[in-house]
Design a protein around this motif. Structure first.
Motif, mmCIF file in Angstrom:
data_model
loop_
_atom_site.group_PDB
_atom_site.id
_atom_site.type_symbol
_atom_site.label_atom_id
_atom_site.label_comp_id
_atom_site.label_asym_id
_atom_site.label_seq_id
_atom_site.Cartn_x
_atom_site.Cartn_y
_atom_site.Cartn_z
ATOM 1 N N UNK A 121 -15.652 -2.379 -4.794
ATOM 2 C CA UNK A 121 -15.203 -3.713 -4.933
ATOM 3 C C UNK A 121 -14.732 -4.357 -6.091
ATOM 4 N N UNK A 122 -15.238 -4.040 -7.364
ATOM 5 C CA UNK A 122 -14.522 -4.394 -8.575
ATOM 6 C C UNK A 122 -13.296 -3.914 -8.829
ATOM 7 N N UNK A 123 -13.204 -2.479 -8.358
ATOM 8 C CA UNK A 123 -12.120 -2.147 -8.670
ATOM 9 C C UNK A 123 -10.705 -2.458 -7.851
ATOM 10 N N UNK A 124 -11.259 -2.672 -6.447
ATOM 11 C CA UNK A 124 -10.300 -3.045 -5.534
ATOM 12 C C UNK A 124 -9.778 -4.366 -5.744
ATOM 13 N N UNK A 125 -10.861 -5.250 -6.435
ATOM 14 C CA UNK A 125 -10.398 -6.855 -6.591
ATOM 15 C C UNK A 125 -9.737 -6.903 -7.980
ATOM 16 N N UNK A 126 -9.795 -5.695 -8.760
ATOM 17 C CA UNK A 126 -9.151 -5.958 -9.924
ATOM 18 C C UNK A 126 -7.834 -6.514 -10.212
ATOM 19 N N UNK A 127 -6.912 -5.859 -9.214
ATOM 20 C CA UNK A 127 -5.240 -6.482 -8.909
ATOM 21 C C UNK A 127 -5.361 -8.119 -8.859
ATOM 22 N N UNK A 128 -6.561 -8.524 -7.982
ATOM 23 C CA UNK A 128 -6.569 -9.931 -7.950
ATOM 24 C C UNK A 128 -6.904 -10.665 -9.087
ATOM 25 N N UNK A 129 -7.803 -10.220 -9.905
ATOM 26 C CA UNK A 129 -7.982 -10.848 -11.160
ATOM 27 C C UNK A 129 -6.785 -10.815 -12.067
ATOM 28 N N UNK A 130 -6.114 -9.663 -11.922
ATOM 29 C CA UNK A 130 -4.950 -9.591 -12.929
ATOM 30 C C UNK A 130 -4.151 -10.525 -12.532
ATOM 31 N N UNK A 131 -3.788 -10.702 -11.219
ATOM 32 C CA UNK A 131 -2.981 -11.715 -10.870
ATOM 33 C C UNK A 131 -3.412 -13.166 -11.022
ATOM 34 N N UNK A 132 -4.642 -13.537 -11.004
ATOM 35 C CA UNK A 132 -5.159 -14.833 -11.255
ATOM 36 C C UNK A 132 -5.022 -15.168 -12.778
ATOM 37 N N UNK A 133 -5.117 -14.038 -13.530
ATOM 38 C CA UNK A 133 -5.004 -14.272 -15.104
ATOM 39 C C UNK A 133 -3.533 -14.772 -15.358
ATOM 40 N N UNK A 134 -2.591 -14.085 -14.879
ATOM 41 C CA UNK A 134 -1.294 -14.139 -14.922
ATOM 42 C C UNK A 134 -0.855 -15.460 -14.526
ATOM 43 N N UNK A 135 -1.250 -15.717 -13.307
ATOM 44 C CA UNK A 135 -1.001 -17.260 -12.742
ATOM 45 C C UNK A 135 -1.584 -18.382 -13.661
ATOM 46 N N UNK A 136 -2.754 -18.213 -14.055
ATOM 47 C CA UNK A 136 -3.566 -19.143 -14.951
ATOM 48 C C UNK A 136 -2.490 -19.349 -16.089
#
Length: 493
Positions: A205-220
């Motif tokens: 799940x951590x590996x699968x959700x890593x793109x979401x975290x990256x996207x959230x960091x960029x949006x932030x």
């Protein structure tokens, strides 16, 4: 707020626990039953071995038992036990270490199912009971030695016959230890598998959700000054691709909207700066020569013209804002496009003749649409005014009205100077003029933007295009044909 990773991990952990726990219970139960069945089979084998030592001669029961051949019944520590009875309840024989009777059931069956008991010395054991009619040596020879001692023979013999009851008991500590070790192995392995599964799920799940975290960091990191940035992922999962695409499209639209707002603010300030400067100049001149009545009167006339221009600009901007907000009221009635178009052209006919612009219209006079007449007049006035003032002279403006089923199209075509594609796309923005046009009091660049806003409010679309030779085309699409009103107008005429 809750964590998707934590929630999914908990769900997967619960699922792993239930599945592995259920499988472990089934496996442990199956193994325990198999181990106990093997134990009972061994118990039955020992009992048959004892029964095989019995014979019956002339009503006497003989037992050919040799202690050295069966040491499990003779040992001092943890011995096995057996006991024989006659069918009348008389005790025939006990094992050497048995000092009391073993429990027995009614001898109704040849074999009584194995069951647990407490051995005389307090140990937990398991017992089996046999009921058997021993045969003489001659009888056994007659029917063969393959007869299972668990099944009493139906052979009729002479003389008195006695049944023998045997109860054999042995300690089940080894069985319990084996079952406990199997349970420990099964449930221990299941717990380890569940734990590893949870850790694997957490990692996955951590590996699968890593793109979401990256996207959230960029949006932030985005703000109004960085709308030209885009969300870029090293590897975009298929499920996130639509979100990333729509988010980037939204950023592009926001950047375009912010750019339009900045241009609008700058253009509005530019449009108001000139009349305000003129007003201040007139006021300064009037203060300098207050006794010049004729000049002061002329100044006030200029002030009135400037104020009128500013009032018109403000009125147009308010109408544009109401249209864009969708709060301007639309009243639909029957309208003849031929009348509305000719009326709008009449306002520009003199200017068109002065510039050498001819007018040609191909319109069915009986065609009727249902729309807001006032707003349609504003749209036509702005589109035709743009055509008259920006057409290449000498040339002509051609207006064609066609019907496609229930939809009416208005096409206005004129020859014009070619425009860059980027400038053509911005013609519907407020205060945008042709690149070569100078600002004046009559044209402030609100015509096409006003027409587009009104069209959107009325459910219409305005498409603007220009051919390579400079031919400028405007299409008004979406007017609704009104057949009932068309027939009524024909009958009234």
């Amino acid at each position: 707020m809750y964590s998707i990773r934590l929630r999914l991990t908990l769900v997967l952990a619960l699922g792993f626990t239930v599945l592995i726990g259920g499988a472990g219970v089934f496996a442990a139960s199956s193994l325990s039953a198999r181990a106990q069945a093997d134990f009972d089979a061994t118990l039955l084998t020992q009992a048959r071995a004892l029964l095989a030592l019995t014979e019956q001669e002339e009503g006497r029961i003989e037992f050919d038992y040799h202690a050295e051949l069966m040491p499990q019944y003779e040992r001092q520590e943890r011995p096995d036990y057996f006991q024989f009875w006659l069918d009348d309840g008389q005790v025939l024989l006990r094992s050497a270490r048995l000092d009391r009777d073993l429990p027995r059931a009614s001898p109704a069956q040849a074999i009584t199912a194995a069951r647990d008991l407490t051995l005389p010395d307090g140990r937990v054991g398991r017992m089996v009971q046999f009921t058997w009619i021993p045969l003489s040596a001659a009888q056994a020879t007659d029917i063969g030695d393959t007869k299972d001692p668990a099944e009493p023979t139906p052979t009729q013999v002479e003389g008195p016959q006695h049944a023998v009851i045997l109860v054999l008991a042995r300690e089940r500590t080894a069985l319990d230890e084996l079952i406990a070790s199997m349970h420990f192995a099964v449930f221990g392995a299941g717990a380890a598998a569940a734990l590893l599964g949870v850790l694997l799920a957490w990692y996955a799940l951590a590996a699968g959700l890593r793109p979401i975290e990256s996207m959230a960091a960029q949006v932030k990191g985005l703000d109004a000054e960085a709308l030209d940035a885009r969300v870029v992922l090293p590897t975009t999962p298929r499920e996130l691709a639509p979100i990333v695409d729509q988010l980037n499209a939204l950023l592009q639209r926001l950047a375009a909207a912010f750019g339009r707002e900045r241009r609008f603010a700058g253009n509005l300030a530019h449009e108001l700066r000139t009349p305000i400067a003129e007003l201040r100049s007139l006021a300064a001149v009037g203060r300098k020569w207050p006794d010049d009545t004729a000049s002061v009167a002329g100044f006030f006339q200029d002030v009135d013209a400037i104020a009128g221009h500013m009032g018109t600009l403000v009125t147009d901007l308010l109408l544009l804002a109401r249209c864009q907000a969708g709060i301007e009221r639309v009243v639909r009635t029957a309208v003849r496009p031929s009348e509305a178009i000719h009326a709008a052209w009449a306002a520009f006919a003199a200017d068109a003749r002065a510039r050498g612009i001819e007018w040609h219209a191909d319109i069915d006079p009986d065609l009727v649409v249902r729309t807001d007449p006032g707003k349609l007049a504003i749209i036509l006035a702005n589109v035709l005014g743009n055509a008259v003032h920006h057409a290449r002279a000498p040339s002509r403006v051609v207006c064609t009205v066609t019907r496609d089923d229930a939809t009416v199209l208005i096409d206005i075509v004129n020859a014009a100077e070619p425009l860059p594609q980027g400038e053509l796309a911005r013609l519907t923005e407020p205060f945008v003029r042709h690149g070569t046009q100078k600002p004046d009091s009559q044209h402030v660049g609100l015509g096409l933007s006003m027409a587009t806003a009104l069209a959107g409010l009325m459910g219409l679309t305005i498409a603007i295009a220009q051919d390579q030779d400079g031919t400028f085309r405007v299409r008004i699409d979406g007017l609704t044909f009104d057949p009932t009103a068309s027939m009524g107008l024909r009958r009234a005429e």
